[in-house]
Design an enzyme around this catalytic site. Structure first.
Site, PDB file in Angstrom:
ATOM      1  N   SER A 193     -35.883  -9.577  72.530  1.00  0.00           N
ATOM      2  CA  SER A 193     -35.137 -10.736  72.006  1.00  0.00           C
ATOM      3  C   SER A 193     -34.423 -11.496  73.110  1.00  0.00           C
ATOM      4  O   SER A 193     -33.587 -10.937  73.825  1.00  0.00           O
ATOM      5  CB  SER A 193     -34.045 -10.267  71.038  1.00  0.00           C
TER       6      SER A 193
ATOM      7  N   HIS B   6     -38.307 -14.827  69.963  1.00  0.00           N
ATOM      8  CA  HIS B   6     -39.571 -14.172  70.352  1.00  0.00           C
ATOM      9  C   HIS B   6     -40.673 -15.213  70.341  1.00  0.00           C
ATOM     10  O   HIS B   6     -41.028 -15.748  69.301  1.00  0.00           O
ATOM     11  CB  HIS B   6     -39.918 -13.052  69.367  1.00  0.00           C
TER      12      HIS B   6
ATOM     13  N   MET C 169     -33.525  -2.104  67.307  1.00  0.00           N
ATOM     14  CA  MET C 169     -34.532  -2.045  66.238  1.00  0.00           C
ATOM     15  C   MET C 169     -35.969  -2.065  66.774  1.00  0.00           C
ATOM     16  O   MET C 169     -36.887  -2.432  66.050  1.00  0.00           O
ATOM     17  CB  MET C 169     -34.328  -3.225  65.285  1.00  0.00           C
ATOM     18  N   SER C 170     -36.149  -1.702  68.038  1.00  0.00           N
ATOM     19  CA  SER C 170     -37.510  -1.753  68.595  1.00  0.00           C
ATOM     20  C   SER C 170     -37.745  -0.569  69.520  1.00  0.00           C
ATOM     21  O   SER C 170     -37.089   0.455  69.404  1.00  0.00           O
ATOM     22  CB  SER C 170     -37.684  -3.062  69.380  1.00  0.00           C
TER      23      SER C 170
ATOM     24  N   HIS D  54     -27.322 -12.488  64.951  1.00  0.00           N
ATOM     25  CA  HIS D  54     -28.477 -12.636  65.844  1.00  0.00           C
ATOM     26  C   HIS D  54     -28.259 -13.789  66.825  1.00  0.00           C
ATOM     27  O   HIS D  54     -28.739 -13.751  67.953  1.00  0.00           O
ATOM     28  CB  HIS D  54     -29.755 -12.834  65.023  1.00  0.00           C
TER      29      HIS D  54
ATOM     30  N   TYR E 243     -39.363  -4.148  60.756  1.00  0.00           N
ATOM     31  CA  TYR E 243     -38.580  -4.885  59.747  1.00  0.00           C
ATOM     32  C   TYR E 243     -39.213  -6.222  59.354  1.00  0.00           C
ATOM     33  O   TYR E 243     -38.837  -6.814  58.339  1.00  0.00           O
ATOM     34  CB  TYR E 243     -37.116  -5.085  60.192  1.00  0.00           C
ATOM     35  N   GLU E 244     -40.176  -6.683  60.157  1.00  0.00           N
ATOM     36  CA  GLU E 244     -40.895  -7.907  59.775  1.00  0.00           C
ATOM     37  C   GLU E 244     -41.961  -7.613  58.724  1.00  0.00           C
ATOM     38  O   GLU E 244     -42.634  -8.527  58.248  1.00  0.00           O
ATOM     39  CB  GLU E 244     -41.568  -8.529  61.008  1.00  0.00           C
TER      40      GLU E 244
ATOM     41  N   HIS F  44     -42.047  -6.038  64.934  1.00  0.00           N
ATOM     42  CA  HIS F  44     -41.063  -5.047  64.469  1.00  0.00           C
ATOM     43  C   HIS F  44     -41.459  -4.558  63.083  1.00  0.00           C
ATOM     44  O   HIS F  44     -42.041  -5.306  62.296  1.00  0.00           O
ATOM     45  CB  HIS F  44     -39.662  -5.670  64.363  1.00  0.00           C
TER      46      HIS F  44
ATOM     47  N   ASN G 217     -24.060  -6.916  72.486  1.00  0.00           N
ATOM     48  CA  ASN G 217     -22.852  -6.911  71.623  1.00  0.00           C
ATOM     49  C   ASN G 217     -22.291  -5.502  71.581  1.00  0.00           C
ATOM     50  O   ASN G 217     -22.996  -4.538  71.883  1.00  0.00           O
ATOM     51  CB  ASN G 217     -23.234  -7.350  70.190  1.00  0.00           C
TER      52      ASN G 217
ATOM     53  N   ALA H 191     -32.950  -5.960  73.474  1.00  0.00           N
ATOM     54  CA  ALA H 191     -31.524  -6.253  73.305  1.00  0.00           C
ATOM     55  C   ALA H 191     -30.964  -5.126  72.441  1.00  0.00           C
ATOM     56  O   ALA H 191     -31.641  -4.629  71.545  1.00  0.00           O
ATOM     57  CB  ALA H 191     -31.352  -7.589  72.595  1.00  0.00           C
TER      58      ALA H 191
HETATM   59  N1  HPA Z   1     -27.766  -3.001  66.362  1.00  0.00           N
HETATM   60  C1  HPA Z   1     -29.112  -2.951  66.234  1.00  0.00           C
HETATM   61  N2  HPA Z   1     -29.937  -3.717  66.929  1.00  0.00           N
HETATM   62  C2  HPA Z   1     -29.406  -4.579  67.816  1.00  0.00           C
HETATM   63  C3  HPA Z   1     -28.016  -4.679  68.002  1.00  0.00           C
HETATM   64  C4  HPA Z   1     -27.165  -3.851  67.239  1.00  0.00           C
HETATM   65  O1  HPA Z   1     -25.920  -3.888  67.347  1.00  0.00           O
HETATM   66  N3  HPA Z   1     -27.811  -5.642  68.946  1.00  0.00           N
HETATM   67  C5  HPA Z   1     -29.055  -6.089  69.329  1.00  0.00           C
HETATM   68  N4  HPA Z   1     -30.014  -5.444  68.639  1.00  0.00           N
END
Ligand code: HPA
Length: 274
Positions: A29, A60, A210-211, A246, A84-85, A82, A234, A112
């Site tokens: 990302s 992406h 998430m990847s 996001h 989740y997609e 992903h 973050n 990320a």
């Molecule tokens: N959690 C899950 N996936 C992420 C996060 C997060 O805080 N930040 C970037 N991808």
């Protein structure tokens, strides 16, 4: 699955025009700009590649870029798939399996992530020293075609220490410290609750995303050497009072882009010329 893999790999082999990338890279990302730095580029949009999907996530891009940095030939996936997609793990790991089929030996996974370790702050880069698979799934479930890899692959060094050393040394040359981190891979797409993050901290995770985990498993299965760079975008939920979005993830990844790109450029040359 083998048929799909052969179809995709054959298509890409033809597009390579005789080039032989030795390192594959999956850009996470907001980290796509690295691909623009390649020389002698061949660009293949995902919608031309059989069995590939169009990325649905903002940040992406969705193309495979073949090119070199200082003569080191690379295959760079600008955008990933992903779970989740809605894509099955089989499709999520197709890019790394294709890398193995076209003769690539090393893969750099980038992402990320949310920082759990209190030493990390948004914008930091971390090398992935290990992962915890919390997806409740595994891309290797199902029949195991022996030509892809063994039934029970060893993951005791899922992230190659020799490759990681190149990452650490490259960061040193750029005057910053690259710390190690254990990446907890979850399914998403909702961010975690503070209680989940407290649990992840207790079980030894430094960051969460998430990847990467399914790709790393499939790449190890295929005999590829793997290393990973995570951009902490973050504080994970509950570590600070900030709400997660996001847009913020993309914004921070953008801010870290220059450092990330410099690090990856230096590292691939070290890895490719070792
Ligand atoms: N959690 C899950 N996936 C992420 C996060 C997060 O805080 N930040 C970037 N991808």
């Amino acid at each position: 699955m083998l048929e799909k893999l052969a179809q995709t790999s054959d298509f890409i082999k033809e597009k390579l025009e005789g080039r032989k990338p030795s390192i594959g890279i999956i850009l996470g990302s907001g980290l796509g700009v690295f691909a623009d730095e390649l020389n002698n580029k061949i660009e293949i949009p995902y919608d031309e590649i059989p069995n590939f999907h169009k990325p649905t996530v903002v940040g992406h891009k969705g193309r495979l870029v073949i090119g070199d940095i200082d003569g080191v030939e690379l295959a760079v996936f600008q955008g990933r798939f992903h779970r989740y997609e809605g894509h099955p793990f089989e499709d999520v790991v197709l890019p790394v399996r294709v890398l193995s089929q076209i003769g690539v030996e090393t893969v750099v996974l980038t992402n990320a992530s949310g920082g759990i370790n209190s030493q990390y702050k948004p914008g930091d880069l971390v090398y992935i020293s290990d992962h915890i698979n919390l997806t409740g799934d595994n891309p290797l479930i199902g029949p195991n075609p022996e030509e892809l890899g063994v039934r029970f692959p060893d993951l005791s060094e899922a992230y190659d220490q020799g490759l990681s050393k190149h990452l650490i040394e490259s960061a040193k040359e750029l005057d910053f410290d690259l710390h190690p981190g254990v990446y907890a891979g979850v399914l998403g797409p909702s961010y975690e609750t503070p209680a989940e993050i407290r649990m992840l901290k207790i079980i030894g995770a430094d960051m969460v995303g998430m990847s990467t985990v399914p790709e790393s498993i499939a790449a190890n299965h295929a005999g590829l050497k793997v290393c990973g760079i995570s951009c902490i975008t973050n504080y994970a939920a509950g570590i600070s009072q900030e709400k997660l979005s996001h847009d913020d993830v993309k914004h921070v990844a953008n801010m870290a882009m220059e450092k990330f790109t410099k690090l990856l450029k230096l590292a691939v040359v070290k890895i490719g010329k070792k």
